[in-house]
Design a protein around this motif. Structure first.
Motif, mmCIF file in Angstrom:
data_model
loop_
_atom_site.group_PDB
_atom_site.id
_atom_site.type_symbol
_atom_site.label_atom_id
_atom_site.label_comp_id
_atom_site.label_asym_id
_atom_site.label_seq_id
_atom_site.Cartn_x
_atom_site.Cartn_y
_atom_site.Cartn_z
ATOM 1 N N LYS A 67 41.710 18.592 17.011
ATOM 2 C CA LYS A 67 40.377 18.407 16.467
ATOM 3 C C LYS A 67 39.432 18.044 17.613
ATOM 4 C CE LYS A 67 38.256 15.333 13.102
ATOM 5 N NZ LYS A 67 38.489 14.215 12.219
ATOM 6 N N ARG A 69 35.276 17.190 18.513
ATOM 7 C CA ARG A 69 33.924 16.953 18.005
ATOM 8 C C ARG A 69 32.971 16.889 19.180
ATOM 9 N NH1 ARG A 69 31.221 15.723 13.655
ATOM 10 N NH2 ARG A 69 33.123 15.909 12.430
ATOM 11 N N ASN A 94 40.082 22.292 14.800
ATOM 12 C CA ASN A 94 38.988 22.023 13.881
ATOM 13 C C ASN A 94 37.815 21.501 14.733
ATOM 14 O OD1 ASN A 94 37.270 20.296 12.371
ATOM 15 N ND2 ASN A 94 38.770 20.286 10.727
ATOM 16 N N GLY A 96 33.901 20.207 15.141
ATOM 17 C CA GLY A 96 32.774 19.611 14.425
ATOM 18 C C GLY A 96 31.726 19.136 15.409
ATOM 19 N N THR A 98 28.465 16.054 16.016
ATOM 20 C CA THR A 98 27.683 14.891 15.581
ATOM 21 C C THR A 98 26.315 15.014 16.226
ATOM 22 O OG1 THR A 98 29.642 13.504 15.416
ATOM 23 C CG2 THR A 98 27.558 12.364 15.592
ATOM 24 N N LYS A 117 32.178 23.811 10.190
ATOM 25 C CA LYS A 117 31.682 23.302 8.898
ATOM 26 C C LYS A 117 31.384 21.810 8.901
ATOM 27 C CE LYS A 117 32.232 25.364 5.258
ATOM 28 N NZ LYS A 117 32.483 25.762 3.926
ATOM 29 N N ASP A 118 32.026 21.094 9.843
ATOM 30 C CA ASP A 118 31.908 19.626 9.806
ATOM 31 C C ASP A 118 30.714 19.154 10.619
ATOM 32 O OD1 ASP A 118 34.119 19.527 8.232
ATOM 33 O OD2 ASP A 118 35.505 19.226 9.894
ATOM 34 N N ASN A 120 28.095 16.174 11.214
ATOM 35 C CA ASN A 120 27.706 14.774 10.988
ATOM 36 C C ASN A 120 26.293 14.568 11.509
ATOM 37 O OD1 ASN A 120 30.332 14.611 10.243
ATOM 38 N ND2 ASN A 120 30.918 13.025 11.698
ATOM 39 N N PHE A 155 28.128 23.287 3.823
ATOM 40 C CA PHE A 155 28.743 22.618 4.970
ATOM 41 C C PHE A 155 29.262 21.241 4.524
ATOM 42 C CE2 PHE A 155 26.098 25.738 7.013
ATOM 43 C CZ PHE A 155 26.761 26.051 8.191
ATOM 44 N N ASN A 156 30.234 20.696 5.289
ATOM 45 C CA ASN A 156 30.674 19.325 5.004
ATOM 46 C C ASN A 156 29.735 18.388 5.741
ATOM 47 O OD1 ASN A 156 32.931 20.447 3.780
ATOM 48 N ND2 ASN A 156 34.068 20.437 5.722
ATOM 49 N N LYS A 158 28.158 14.889 6.646
ATOM 50 C CA LYS A 158 28.291 13.434 6.595
ATOM 51 C C LYS A 158 27.041 12.843 7.223
ATOM 52 C CE LYS A 158 33.284 13.206 6.813
ATOM 53 N NZ LYS A 158 34.405 13.215 7.758
ATOM 54 N N LYS A 229 42.152 8.785 4.722
ATOM 55 C CA LYS A 229 42.677 9.932 5.472
ATOM 56 C C LYS A 229 43.519 9.397 6.609
ATOM 57 C CE LYS A 229 38.999 13.166 4.530
ATOM 58 N NZ LYS A 229 37.668 12.571 4.612
#
Ligand code: SAM
Ligand code: SF4
Length: 334
Positions: A67, A69, A94, A96, A98, A117-118, A120, A155-156, A158, A229
């Motif tokens: 993962k 980010r 994955n 993402g 921020t 998709k992630d 933040n 989108f996810n 947050k 999680k």
């Protein structure tokens, strides 16, 4: 240690989540993160180019990172951000990001096409005036529009909300109310101490204070505790019948070091093995000299301390003098 396939520390924690700070620069000046005049920036030569970001990230992926980010500073102002996103999204990870959300509309197609998709997005207030005070810039509407754009398109999303007593804590329940109609996850982040951000433990709003306020408004039986999680940093909840959820990242009052799986790569190519450690490993120099990058990564993480860069007792976590050496969040990459 040098032959390990995974990045593991001396306590056996496997590190498979990499946060890459793409730049130290930012188009906001959030008071809790940066001084009004900005921070002293590293000279350009010492920062990772986009090719270096990708080469170093690929080495991490070879070592089991699953993962990644992208963060900063503000990652969307990095030159060649599009190439970075495309090349990293093509790896089996994955990916993402921020972001403060200002430029998200420009990159909507990019994220759609690459399947990132992630997303933040940082937002600490629902009032334009207060946004201008907190961030020292006038972008409230653009950020709100972008939150709505990404949420409406599946989108996810947050929302990161740094909650600070006397500044924005009175809006906490308004943020939770947003989750009634919107499928977003609000994450209240306890205010953390960094170089020059006037941290004071009395300004921290703790996990308990947040859940108490929610229980007071919604009553205990209407608050569903969501399953944690694996390696997750937030404790998450949902109000019965609401579309979204809310959670608390309790770095200060209730740290989650036991299950920590994260590595932070700074914009100048150093790994910090903990947000609170002062030691760093200079991977960019190792890479530029053509030395063994995998070895340097494994060694840097192996030496990670058990709890918060080596602090031991609970009481120390709330003591300002323990944090004086910490460089600002925008330089570390939050
Ligand atoms: N510019 C991007 C943004 O604001 O989302 C990415 C970088 S920012 C440093 C990453 C996250 O760190 C943001 O959600 C921000 O709110 C959080 N942050 C910054 N300073 C903080 C502090 N002192 N305590 C807690 N969170 C902080
Ligand atoms: Fe910039 Fe993010 Fe720091 Fe705000 S929190 S100043 S948006 S890096």
């Amino acid at each position: 240690m040098g032959n390990s396939k995974y990045i593991t520390d001396q306590f056996g924690r496997i590190h498979n989540y990499l946060r890459i700070s793409l730049t130290e620069r930012c188009n906001l000046r959030c008071t809790y993160c940066m001084p009004a005049e900005g921070i002293e920036l590293s000279d350009k030569e010492s920062l990772m180019s986009h090719e270096e970001v990708i080469a170093i990230a690929k080495t991490f992926v070879d070592l089991g990172v699953k993962k990644v980010r992208l963060t900063g500073g503000e990652p969307l102002i990095k030159k060649n951000i599009e190439k970075i996103v495309r090349e990293l999204a093509a790896l089996s990870i994955n990916l993402g990001i921020t972001t403060n959300g200002i430029l998200l509309d420009n990159y909507f197609d990019l994220f759609k096409e690459t399947g990132v998709k992630d997303i933040n997005i940082s937002l600490d207030t629902l009032s334009r005036e207060s946004f201008n005070n907190i961030t020292r810039r006038d972008y409230f509407e653009r950020v709100m529009n972008n939150i709505n754009l990404y949420e409406a398109n599946g989108f996810n999303v947050k929302i990161n909300n740094v909650i600070i007593k006397g500044l924005n804590d009175h809006e906490m329940l308004d943020f939770i109310e947003l989750t009634k109609e919107k499928n977003i996850a609000i994450r209240f982040i306890e205010f953390m101490p960094f170089d020059g951000n006037n941290w004071d433990n009395k300004k921290v709003v703790s996990l308990k204070q947040i859940t108490d306020a929610a229980e007071h408004k919604y009553s205990k039986e209407n608050i569903i505790k969501l399953p944690s999680k694996k390696n997750g940093t937030a404790k998450n909840f949902q109000i019965k019948g609401y579309k979204g959820s809310f959670g608390v990242i309790s770095t200060v009052s209730n740290p989650f070091c036991d299950s920590c799986n994260r590595i932070r790569l700074t914009a100048n190519g150093r790994i910090k093995n903990c947000l609170f450690s002062s030691g760093e490993t200079d991977l960019l120099s190792v890479y530029r000299k053509g030395e063994n990058l995998k070895e340097a990564i494994l060694e840097g993480i192996y030496n990670k301390k058990a709890v918060r860069g080596g602090m031991t007792e609970d009481v120390q976590f709330f003591d300002e003098k323990n944090y004086n050496q910490n460089r600002s969040m925008t330089a570390i990459g939050g």
